[in-house]
Design an enzyme around this catalytic site. Structure first.
Site, PDB file in Angstrom:
ATOM      1  CE  LYS A  29     -43.446  35.115  -4.523  1.00  0.00           C
ATOM      2  NZ  LYS A  29     -42.952  35.763  -5.714  1.00  0.00           N
ATOM      3  CD  GLN A  76     -41.691  38.943  -6.975  1.00  0.00           C
ATOM      4  OE1 GLN A  76     -41.672  38.045  -6.157  1.00  0.00           O
ATOM      5  NE2 GLN A  76     -42.686  39.077  -7.841  1.00  0.00           N
ATOM      6  CG  ASP A 134     -40.778  31.262  -9.811  1.00  0.00           C
ATOM      7  OD1 ASP A 134     -41.829  31.082  -9.181  1.00  0.00           O
ATOM      8  OD2 ASP A 134     -40.154  32.351  -9.824  1.00  0.00           O
TER       9      ASP A 134
END
Ligand code: NAP
Length: 285
Positions: A53, A97, A120
């Site tokens: 990322k 995460q 997300d």
């Protein structure tokens, strides 16, 4: 023989376009989009995802803020950090995460990320927006799949689509996006008695099961589009999807490989959501 849908190349192309847009964004607003990624503990797979990322952020020209917290971090400490990032105007996307250690309530964490920084798209506000078809962010994997379908010019309107799997991060939002793309959508899951009977009727089959060799060639019709979301290890330890690639490739019109199909699109969509978030922030009254 099916046409391979190359997620690696398509992802790179989409990121190149995002990089151009980022240059324009920086010229216009004088700052770069910023993505904060928090990792708690030292799960090796998570570390790889976080590193990728960061690399993707560098590629498109964003600021990336990485917070690597020890496994003993308390829920309160994590919530404090999220509150700080929520209030930080240089941060437009916040991502924690998964998985987090067991003593931390992941749902509570998701609820505390501001919906407008939830790149997300896991916050119930964003999930609800997807449901009504008026959304800013879409979970990255389903978003990557629709982008891939669009890039390959695959017609969806009026087509039948079967999604296998009903998780909150893949199956359900995927089904909703295909509905918005005017497919007739069916969702299969572990209680579906005969998945093959359903998938054999489908123009587009999206497998998000998490079981190697699940979708066999005799479960699809000739000319079907096969999207393989699965990331599994086969008996030899090799990364593979949910579809039996050799069998499905012979019958499908298009198919995504694993690796190199859906996976690279996922991270690209995270970048797309982050730019979108920065644009919304910049244009806020
Ligand atoms: P998940 O939460 O475990 O969901 C799996 C789904 O498959 C469930 O809805 C389950 O049904 C269904 N299922 C299990 N066995 C089945 C069967 N025999 N017949 C029909 N349906 C069955 O997994 P996920 O998070 O959605 O992920 C799915 C796969 O995609 C995994 O391999 C994951 O690693 C991969 N993935 C890849 C990416 C990427 O970027 N490429 C991103 C996310 C996930 P029930 O609901 O009835 O249990």
């Amino acid at each position: 023989m099916a046409i391979l849908m190359d997620g690696k190349a398509t992802g790179a192309k989409v990121r190149a376009r995002l990089a151009e847009k980022t240059v324009e964004f920086k010229e216009k607003y004088g700052y770069a989009p910023g993505l904060a990624v928090i990792i708690v503990g030292d799960d090796p797979a998570s570390k790889v995802y976080v590193r990728n990322k960061k690399k993707a952020c560098e590629e498109v020209g964003y600021n990336s803020f990485e917070y690597a917290l020890p496994a003993e971090t308390t829920e309160e400490e994590l919530l404090d950090l999220i509150a700080k990032l929520n209030a930080d105007n240089s941060v437009h996307g916040i991502l924690v995460q998964s998985p987090v250690p067991k003593h931390i309530d992941e749902k509570k964490i998701q609820l505390n990320i501001l919906p407008e920084k939830d790149v997300d798209a896991f916050h119930p506000v964003n999930v609800g927006k997807i449901m009504i078809g008026d959304y800013d962010f879409v979970p990255c994997t389903p978003a990557g799949i629709t982008e891939l379908l669009d890039e390959y010019g695959i017609e969806t309107s009026g087509k039948s689509c079967v999604v296998i799997g009903r998780s909150n991060i893949v199956g359900k939002p995927m089904a909703m996006l295909m509905l918005h793309k005017n497919c007739t959508v069916t969702i299969c899951h572990s209680r579906t008695p005969d998945v093959g009977a359903v998938t054999r009727e489908a123009d587009i089959v999206i497998a998000a099961v998490g079981k190697a060799d699940f979708l066999k060639g005799d479960m699809i019709k000739d000319g079907a589009v096969v999207i393989d979301v699965g990331m599994n290890r086969n008996a030899e330890g090799k990364l593979c999807g949910d579809a039996n690639f050799e069998e499905c490739e012979k019958k499908a019109s298009y198919i995504t490989p694993v690796p190199g199909g859906v996976g690279p699109m996922t991270i690209t969509m995270l970048m797309k959501n982050t730019l979108k978030s920065a644009e919304l922030f910049a244009n806020k009254d």
